[in-house]
Design a protein around this motif. Structure first.
Motif, short mmCIF file in Angstrom:
data_model
loop_
_atom_site.label_atom_id
_atom_site.label_comp_id
_atom_site.label_asym_id
_atom_site.label_seq_id
_atom_site.Cartn_x
_atom_site.Cartn_y
_atom_site.Cartn_z
N GLU A 195 4.19 -11.48 -3.23
CA GLU A 195 5.04 -10.90 -4.26
C GLU A 195 4.72 -9.42 -4.37
OE1 GLU A 195 4.10 -12.97 -7.82
OE2 GLU A 195 5.01 -14.87 -7.19
N TRP A 196 5.64 -8.68 -4.99
CA TRP A 196 5.37 -7.26 -5.18
C TRP A 196 4.20 -7.08 -6.14
CZ3 TRP A 196 7.22 -4.54 -1.57
CH2 TRP A 196 8.51 -4.74 -1.06
N ALA A 197 3.33 -6.13 -5.83
CA ALA A 197 2.23 -5.80 -6.72
C ALA A 197 2.77 -5.15 -8.00
CB ALA A 197 1.26 -4.85 -6.03
N ASN A 198 2.15 -5.49 -9.12
CA ASN A 198 2.60 -4.89 -10.38
C ASN A 198 1.77 -3.64 -10.70
OD1 ASN A 198 0.16 -5.75 -11.62
ND2 ASN A 198 1.08 -7.74 -12.13
N ILE A 250 -4.66 12.63 -8.69
CA ILE A 250 -3.24 12.44 -9.02
C ILE A 250 -2.43 12.21 -7.75
CG2 ILE A 250 -1.17 13.60 -9.89
CD1 ILE A 250 -2.96 14.95 -11.99
N ASN A 251 -2.71 12.98 -6.72
CA ASN A 251 -2.01 12.79 -5.44
C ASN A 251 -2.27 11.41 -4.86
OD1 ASN A 251 -0.86 15.32 -5.49
ND2 ASN A 251 -2.49 16.28 -4.26
N LEU A 252 -3.52 10.93 -5.00
CA LEU A 252 -3.85 9.60 -4.49
C LEU A 252 -3.11 8.52 -5.26
CD1 LEU A 252 -5.56 7.99 -2.49
CD2 LEU A 252 -7.41 7.96 -4.20
N ARG A 253 -3.06 8.67 -6.58
CA ARG A 253 -2.32 7.68 -7.38
C ARG A 253 -0.82 7.73 -7.05
NH1 ARG A 253 -4.29 5.05 -11.95
NH2 ARG A 253 -6.57 5.29 -12.21
N ASN A 254 -0.33 8.92 -6.83
CA ASN A 254 1.08 9.06 -6.46
C ASN A 254 1.36 8.36 -5.13
OD1 ASN A 254 3.75 10.20 -6.93
ND2 ASN A 254 3.31 11.52 -5.18
N LEU A 255 0.39 8.44 -4.21
CA LEU A 255 0.52 7.74 -2.93
C LEU A 255 0.64 6.24 -3.14
CD1 LEU A 255 0.30 7.54 0.19
CD2 LEU A 255 -2.19 7.50 -0.11
N TRP A 256 -0.23 5.68 -3.97
CA TRP A 256 -0.17 4.23 -4.21
C TRP A 256 1.15 3.83 -4.86
CZ3 TRP A 256 -3.54 2.94 -1.06
CH2 TRP A 256 -4.87 3.35 -1.07
N ARG A 280 3.96 5.32 -4.74
CA ARG A 280 5.12 5.59 -3.87
C ARG A 280 5.29 4.51 -2.81
NH1 ARG A 280 3.57 10.48 -2.27
NH2 ARG A 280 3.12 9.98 -0.10
N MET A 281 4.22 3.82 -2.49
CA MET A 281 4.27 2.81 -1.43
C MET A 281 4.73 1.47 -2.01
SD MET A 281 0.67 3.73 0.44
CE MET A 281 0.76 2.34 1.56
N PRO A 282 5.74 0.81 -1.40
CA PRO A 282 6.16 -0.52 -1.87
C PRO A 282 5.17 -1.58 -1.38
CG PRO A 282 7.47 0.12 0.03
CD PRO A 282 6.57 1.28 -0.27
N MET A 283 4.16 -1.88 -2.20
CA MET A 283 3.09 -2.78 -1.77
C MET A 283 3.20 -4.15 -2.41
SD MET A 283 -0.40 -0.58 -1.28
CE MET A 283 -0.44 0.17 -2.90
N ALA A 296 -0.57 -9.00 -1.49
CA ALA A 296 -1.38 -9.18 -0.29
C ALA A 296 -1.83 -7.83 0.26
CB ALA A 296 -0.59 -9.95 0.77
N ASP A 297 -0.96 -6.82 0.22
CA ASP A 297 -1.33 -5.47 0.66
C ASP A 297 -2.48 -4.93 -0.19
OD1 ASP A 297 0.76 -5.51 2.53
OD2 ASP A 297 2.16 -4.59 1.10
N VAL A 298 -2.36 -5.10 -1.50
CA VAL A 298 -3.38 -4.58 -2.42
C VAL A 298 -4.72 -5.26 -2.16
CG1 VAL A 298 -4.09 -4.50 -4.85
CG2 VAL A 298 -1.74 -3.89 -4.20
N GLN A 299 -4.69 -6.58 -1.99
CA GLN A 299 -5.93 -7.32 -1.73
C GLN A 299 -6.57 -6.87 -0.42
OE1 GLN A 299 -4.61 -11.37 -1.87
NE2 GLN A 299 -4.32 -11.35 -4.10
#
Length: 248
Positions: free
Chosen positions: A179-182, A214-220, A222-225, A228-231
């Protein structure tokens, strides 16, 4: 028995090879069409080569209507389309496959019977065949190589019919069991990386640290994760830290 779904009849005019008839049946059934009619098949009917090539669409062959002429094959129809790749010198509406199947759909919805003619493999329909049609279907093929295999032409037309009669999803996402990460999960991932990268001295110089985070958080974000990707990303970071600790 043919399905109860209203649809056009596909008429193969003087088909020459049983294999092509079988391939055409398979193409029709791929898109939910099962009204096949045959006009004077060269090698007679039934044809075992057609059955072998139909790959599960043999019912269409068993129920195919056989006629001696085009006139006989379309006698019960009120609107007939003829497929051809060559100009024929006949004054007749010329439709794209998409437009033709939209017209067929609308006419069938009004209770009309529609047929589509497909010519023999060697040279296609003759002018005498096309003269019995109300309109021509012309496929926008390469003019230097316009010949289509019989089954290819059937497949293309059947596909356009399907597009006109069912809701086709233009784009979808197969989730692969995840499922999509929240937002909460992405926030936890961001904090995990910030903590470990901070410990590793990544955020340097200090004056730029906040902007880097902030750029790192923006990266996360921006990515449709997926979850499973997050884990997986959590696991990668944990393993890298363990590896570093063992190295020490």
């Amino acid at each position: 028995m043919p399905s109860a779904i209203p649809q056009p009849a596909f008429v193969l005019v003087r088909p020459q090879m049983g294999q092509n008839i079988g391939a055409a049946a398979r193409a029709m059934w791929n898109f939910g069409l099962d009204r096949m009619r045959l006009v004077a098949p060269r090698d007679g009917w039934p044809n075992p080569d057609a059955t072998a090539m139909s790959a599960g669409a043999g019912r269409l062959l068993d129920e195919a209507q056989v006629a001696a002429s085009v006139a006989e094959a379309v006698a019960d129809c009120t609107y007939v389309l003829a497929t051809t790749a060559r100009p024929r010198g006949l004054t007749k509406p010329v439709l794209s496959p998409e437009r033709a199947m939209a017209e067929a759909r609308d006419r069938i919805a009004r209770g009309e019977k529609v047929a589509v003619l497909f010519g023999p493999e060697r040279a296609g329909l003759e002018n005498a065949d096309i003269a019995q049609a109300n309109a021509i279907i012309s496929v926008p093929v390469n003019p230097d190589f316009a010949s289509l295999n019989l089954a290819q032409c059937v497949l293309l037309t059947a596909y356009e019919w399907r597009r006109q009669t069912v809701d086709v999803v233009a784009e979808d996402m197969a989730m692969g069991g995840s499922e999509w990460a929240n937002v909460k999960e992405l926030d936890a991932l961001a904090k995990h990386y910030e903590e470990r990268l901070d410990t590793a001295g990544f955020f340097f110089p200090e004056a730029k640290a906040e902007g880097m985070k902030i750029n790192l958080r923006n990266l996360w974000s921006r990515m449709p994760m997926t979850r499973a990707d997050v884990q997986m990303l959590h696991g990668i970071l944990r393993q890298m830290v363990r590896w570093k600790e063992r190295g020490d």
